[in-house]
Scaffold this active site. Structure first.
Site, short mmCIF file in Angstrom:
data_model
loop_
_atom_site.label_atom_id
_atom_site.label_comp_id
_atom_site.label_asym_id
_atom_site.label_seq_id
_atom_site.Cartn_x
_atom_site.Cartn_y
_atom_site.Cartn_z
N CYS A 103 3.80 9.01 20.99
CA CYS A 103 4.44 10.35 20.18
C CYS A 103 4.30 11.43 20.76
CB CYS A 103 3.60 10.10 18.83
SG CYS A 103 3.76 8.38 18.03
N HIS A 134 4.85 17.01 15.60
CA HIS A 134 5.32 15.61 15.58
C HIS A 134 5.03 15.19 14.15
CE1 HIS A 134 5.35 11.35 16.00
NE2 HIS A 134 4.10 11.39 15.86
N ASN A 141 8.44 8.15 11.35
CA ASN A 141 8.12 8.42 12.64
C ASN A 141 8.77 8.06 13.60
OD1 ASN A 141 6.42 8.92 14.93
ND2 ASN A 141 4.67 8.23 14.16
N1 ACO Z 1 2.55 -0.79 1.09
C1 ACO Z 1 1.64 -1.13 0.31
N2 ACO Z 1 0.36 -1.23 0.59
C2 ACO Z 1 -0.07 -1.06 1.89
C3 ACO Z 1 0.86 -0.90 3.13
C4 ACO Z 1 2.20 -0.72 2.52
N3 ACO Z 1 3.24 -0.50 3.47
N4 ACO Z 1 0.14 -0.78 4.07
C5 ACO Z 1 -1.27 -0.66 3.69
N5 ACO Z 1 -1.09 -1.00 2.54
C6 ACO Z 1 -2.51 -1.16 1.60
C7 ACO Z 1 -3.55 -2.01 2.57
O1 ACO Z 1 -3.31 -3.33 2.79
C8 ACO Z 1 -4.88 -1.53 1.73
O2 ACO Z 1 -5.15 -2.58 0.98
P1 ACO Z 1 -6.51 -2.90 0.63
O3 ACO Z 1 -7.40 -1.85 -0.14
O4 ACO Z 1 -6.27 -3.88 -0.63
O5 ACO Z 1 -7.13 -3.59 1.77
C9 ACO Z 1 -4.40 -0.35 1.20
O6 ACO Z 1 -3.11 0.00 1.21
C10 ACO Z 1 -5.12 1.14 1.90
O7 ACO Z 1 -4.85 0.96 3.34
P2 ACO Z 1 -5.07 1.98 4.35
O8 ACO Z 1 -4.65 1.57 5.61
O9 ACO Z 1 -6.60 2.15 4.26
O10 ACO Z 1 -4.41 3.24 3.93
P3 ACO Z 1 -4.16 4.80 4.36
O11 ACO Z 1 -4.74 5.60 3.29
O12 ACO Z 1 -4.98 4.82 5.49
O13 ACO Z 1 -2.91 4.82 4.70
C11 ACO Z 1 -1.52 5.09 6.87
C12 ACO Z 1 -2.25 4.19 6.02
C13 ACO Z 1 -0.22 5.78 6.11
C14 ACO Z 1 -1.00 4.15 7.99
C15 ACO Z 1 -2.67 6.05 7.22
O14 ACO Z 1 -3.90 5.64 7.71
C16 ACO Z 1 -1.93 6.83 8.30
O15 ACO Z 1 -0.75 7.41 8.40
N6 ACO Z 1 -2.60 6.88 9.63
C17 ACO Z 1 -2.11 7.70 10.60
C18 ACO Z 1 -1.39 6.88 11.58
C19 ACO Z 1 0.09 7.03 12.07
O16 ACO Z 1 0.73 7.95 11.59
N7 ACO Z 1 0.43 6.64 13.29
C20 ACO Z 1 1.56 6.76 13.76
C21 ACO Z 1 1.38 6.97 15.41
S1 ACO Z 1 0.21 8.08 15.79
C22 ACO Z 1 0.73 9.39 15.22
O17 ACO Z 1 1.98 9.55 15.31
C23 ACO Z 1 -0.14 10.52 14.83
#
Ligand code: ACO
Length: 319
Positions: A112, A246, A276
């Site tokens: 990214c 980004h 993204n």
């Molecule tokens: N739909 C429904 N539920 C979902 C989904 C989905 N697509 N994905 C995960 N869940 C569930 C999980 O299973 C979990 O359920 P549980 O509590 O029963 O186990 C719950 O939602 C919470 O999951 P988390 O992973 O803890 O959710 P979080 O609030 O952290 O959000 C996310 C996830 C959006 C990926 C966040 O962590 C994030 O944005 N992280 C940054 C990562 C990123 O953007 N990476 C891209 C590359 S790096 C960069 O560009 C910065």
């Protein structure tokens, strides 16, 4: 003093639009969950047979048109991508052949943050005087490396390409690329990666990510990087006209803007429409801000990005 000026920008998005509702029909997810956690509403996916180099070449033509140049005016092409057409040759050389020009062409791989690395690499070439005009492209077909069974990652990414043209300018005034900073720390490589590769499995693999961990690192590292780049030029964050970050997640973008004391109306945001797009996300957002008239000559712009590795950095530009 020689400085690199951005003299044109262009973009390309594949025709096919995939909404959150489309995804919730095939995956255990919902529009509401995706919007609340990420801000994403839809993304573009490349058609079968449509390659990263096709997206990149379309964005390149658009950027060349906006700069009033032809491919023969370009002596350096850098493509930032982690979804190349082939393991080799580089996507940049494929783009070079599609454009029908010569010079030096190569890819950079920083996920990214690839666009900022490409921009900063080209800036160094131009300021050293060995090249005059560079074409920088961020292009990705992430739809090819997301696991359709993995709701944690599948909903986050999209395909697209953005490009800029840089020119070495002897009398830049206060314009151009003012400062860049890049860092990497490979000890974080298990937080965001693909589970395949030519040497490891003989396949491209799928993206794997520990989202929460990435989220935390993204905010602290990007704020630190932004402040470092601003400090090089003794500029305060409040002086920025635009943050063009980004586009991974609206919550990451808002948290960084808040820590930099920037109101939301000074941030260019495209994550809702594009999701993204990795290395393509910053030039896509930049093009949007330029084409809709928000970014004007003289404006001070900050880019920042973090990607797998981690590799992260920022760039300060006077438009
Ligand atoms: N739909 C429904 N539920 C979902 C989904 C989905 N697509 N994905 C995960 N869940 C569930 C999980 O299973 C979990 O359920 P549980 O509590 O029963 O186990 C719950 O939602 C919470 O999951 P988390 O992973 O803890 O959710 P979080 O609030 O952290 O959000 C996310 C996830 C959006 C990926 C966040 O962590 C994030 O944005 N992280 C940054 C990562 C990123 O953007 N990476 C891209 C590359 S790096 C960069 O560009 C910065």
């Amino acid at each position: 003093m020689v400085r690199s000026l951005i003299i044109g920008c262009g973009h390309y998005l594949p025709e096919k639009v995939v909404t959150n509702h489309d995804l919730s029909a095939v995956l255990d997810t919902s529009h509401e969950w995706i919007v609340e956690r990420t801000g994403i509403h839809k993304r573009h996916f490349a058609a079968d047979g449509e390659l990263t180099s096709d997206l990149a070449t379309a964005a390149a033509w658009d950027a060349l048109k906006s700069a009033g140049l032809t491919p023969q005016d370009i002596d350096l092409i850098i493509v930032a991508t982690v979804t190349p057409d082939q393991t080799f040759p580089s996507t940049a050389t494929i783009v070079q052949s599609k454009l029908g020009c010569r010079g030096l062409a190569f890819d950079v791989s920083a996920a990214c943050s690839g666009y900022i690395l490409a921009l900063s690499t080209a800036d160094h070439y131009l300021r050293l005087g060995s090249m005059k005009r560079a074409l920088i492209i961020g292009a990705e077909t992430f739809s090819r490396i997301i696991d359709p069974q993995d709701r944690k990652t599948y909903v986050l990414f999209g395909d697209g390409a953005g490009a800029v043209i840089l020119r070495a300018e002897n009398n830049p005034g206060n314009r151009g690329i003012l400062s860049t900073s890049m860092h990497s720390d490979g000890s974080y490589r298990d937080l965001l990666y693909t589970d395949g590769g030519p040497s490891l499995t003989g396949t491209a693999g799928y993206i794997r990510m520990l989202g929460r961990e990435v989220f935390k690192h993204a905010i602290t590292k990007l704020v630190d990087s932004a402040l470092e780049t601003l400090a090089h030029k003794n500029i305060a964050a409040e002086e920025l006209d635009w943050l063009v970050p980004h586009q991974a997640n609206i919550r990451i973008i808002e948290a960084i803007a808040e820590r930099l004391n920037l109101s939301p109306d000074r941030v260019v945001i495209t994550v809702a429409e594009h999701a993204n797009t990795s290395a393509a996300s910053i030039p896509l957002a930049l093009c949007k801000g330029v084409s809709d008239g928000r970014i004007q000559p003289g404006h001070l712009i900050l880019h920042e990005a973090i990607g797998g590795g981690f590799v992260w950095g920022s760039a300060l530009i006077r438009w």
